[in-house]
Design an enzyme around this catalytic site. Sequence first.
Site, short mmCIF file in Angstrom:
data_model
loop_
_atom_site.label_atom_id
_atom_site.label_comp_id
_atom_site.label_asym_id
_atom_site.label_seq_id
_atom_site.Cartn_x
_atom_site.Cartn_y
_atom_site.Cartn_z
N HIS A 146 0.84 -1.17 -0.07
CA HIS A 146 -0.05 -0.09 0.07
C HIS A 146 0.71 1.23 -0.05
O HIS A 146 0.31 2.37 0.03
CB HIS A 146 -0.98 0.20 1.21
CG HIS A 146 -0.20 0.29 2.59
ND1 HIS A 146 0.60 -0.84 3.13
CD2 HIS A 146 -0.11 1.48 3.33
CE1 HIS A 146 1.12 -0.49 4.32
NE2 HIS A 146 0.69 0.87 4.42
C1 UD1 Z 1 -1.68 4.93 6.48
C2 UD1 Z 1 -0.48 5.69 7.05
C3 UD1 Z 1 0.66 4.26 6.69
C4 UD1 Z 1 0.30 3.01 7.25
C5 UD1 Z 1 -1.08 2.80 6.67
C6 UD1 Z 1 -1.51 1.51 7.14
C7 UD1 Z 1 -0.16 7.87 7.04
C8 UD1 Z 1 0.88 9.00 6.51
N1 UD1 Z 1 0.26 6.64 6.21
O1 UD1 Z 1 -1.73 5.04 4.89
O2 UD1 Z 1 1.85 4.68 7.36
O3 UD1 Z 1 1.02 2.02 6.86
O4 UD1 Z 1 -1.78 3.83 7.27
O5 UD1 Z 1 -2.91 1.21 6.51
O6 UD1 Z 1 -0.49 8.00 7.98
N2 UD1 Z 1 -9.13 4.83 2.70
C9 UD1 Z 1 -10.40 4.08 2.83
N3 UD1 Z 1 -10.90 3.63 4.04
C10 UD1 Z 1 -10.14 3.74 4.98
C11 UD1 Z 1 -8.89 4.50 5.18
C12 UD1 Z 1 -8.32 5.06 3.78
O7 UD1 Z 1 -10.97 4.12 1.73
O8 UD1 Z 1 -10.56 3.56 6.19
C13 UD1 Z 1 -8.57 5.19 1.42
C14 UD1 Z 1 -8.77 6.68 1.04
O9 UD1 Z 1 -9.01 6.81 -0.19
C15 UD1 Z 1 -7.54 7.41 1.48
C16 UD1 Z 1 -6.43 6.31 1.11
O10 UD1 Z 1 -7.17 5.14 1.34
O11 UD1 Z 1 -7.45 8.39 0.67
C17 UD1 Z 1 -5.25 6.48 1.93
O12 UD1 Z 1 -5.58 6.62 3.32
P1 UD1 Z 1 -4.75 7.28 4.42
O13 UD1 Z 1 -4.83 7.17 5.82
O14 UD1 Z 1 -4.44 8.61 3.88
O15 UD1 Z 1 -3.24 6.63 4.15
P2 UD1 Z 1 -2.82 5.13 3.98
O16 UD1 Z 1 -2.25 4.81 2.62
O17 UD1 Z 1 -4.05 4.30 4.65
#
Ligand code: UD1
Length: 376
Positions: free
Chosen positions: A216
Amino acid sequence: MMHILHVVGARPNFMKAAPVIAALGQRSSFRQTLVHTGQHYDANMSDIFFGQLGIPKADFNLEVGSGTHAQQTAQIMSRFEPVVLEQKPDLMLVYGDVNSTVAAALVCTKIGVPIGHVEAGLRSFDRTMPEEINRLLTDQMADLLFTPSSDGNENLLREGIAEEKIHLVGNVMIDTLVRLLPKANATVLRELDELAGLTRLTDSSDIGSYALVTLHRPSNVDDPDMLTRIIVTLHKISQDLPVIFPIHPRTRQRLQSLKLEADHSRLILIDPIGYLQFLALQQRARVVITDSGGIQEETTFLGIPCLTVRENTERPVTITIGTNVLVGQNMGRLKEEVDRILSEPEKKGAVPPLWDGRAGERIADVVEGWGQGNPR
Ligand code: UD1
């Protein structure tokens, strides 16, 4: 009574906070409040973990959701500040390296609430990783720094952090693993089979013949060329070994925009799964392919070969002591390493010191002692 306020937000925070909340909860000297920022909000990225890990319901959910880094960090800060002002905790505990970690620390340091950072001192020395910035800044703001391994202590001392603030306590994530391994074994095998069709693909007598994949990181999944190369390679690997790939929402979105047409019959793409299900899958995997931080540690503890699709790691003990190998972003190398694992005896790893299921207790000891030295 000392009032501890915990802040969690994203999936990898939950398995780290659970043992600390439990250990503090055993002692009568603490009152605890739990804040969930809502950085992760899907049921299978958040609620399922609270249930399986036995974390109490959050007292506050800031419901910040997704956004750019600036938006997400700013939202957490502006919604968290009034909670801190109202709750007036004696100490805030933050976990790991996600945006929620650094945002909450920025709020507390300005208000003057002391901060404890669980999983301090890890460094990849790669500042293009958002998590590296989050780690560096959080550690600068923290008053108590709990490290999982001695490399963390060395990094912090080099950055000028006072030695008396640093406490080598071991790995809290392994506390959760040790506690829940029997449950993962007992309850979820049949469910896994239904989930991934394992017996259909592997022969029920040999359920350990598959590769388990999680990816991811923006550096792997946000670039369409890189993601295409990864999927093509996983497809090749699946000719020798079925590949099970629970897909993070970020990766799912990127894959949808690629519209890959491969024959995926042995490359099994599934939705994100719970902690117990994933642990059971890890334990039986022939090899794990990942870009996660925590999974490098879990495979080291379990003695399962791990190939990490990154150029660096902030968890060097998983390589020097454990079963982890960095393959970088070179997909030829990934395929070679899988072939090697399938043909040669495995790299026998060991478990790093203090990864023993008691890190949460050690943190509770330190916090208790700190509270006695800092009476309100
Ligand atoms: C975050 C952490 C990363 C960790 C990862 C584990 C940061 C900078 N990154 O990355 O270190 O390894 O979590 O999962 O904090 N989304 C959903 N549903 C959710 C959450 C996210 O659909 O419940 C999608 C959204 O489109 C979002 C994207 O995933 O924009 C990324 O989510 P985000 O929390 O920004 O970062 P992660 O890639 O999950």
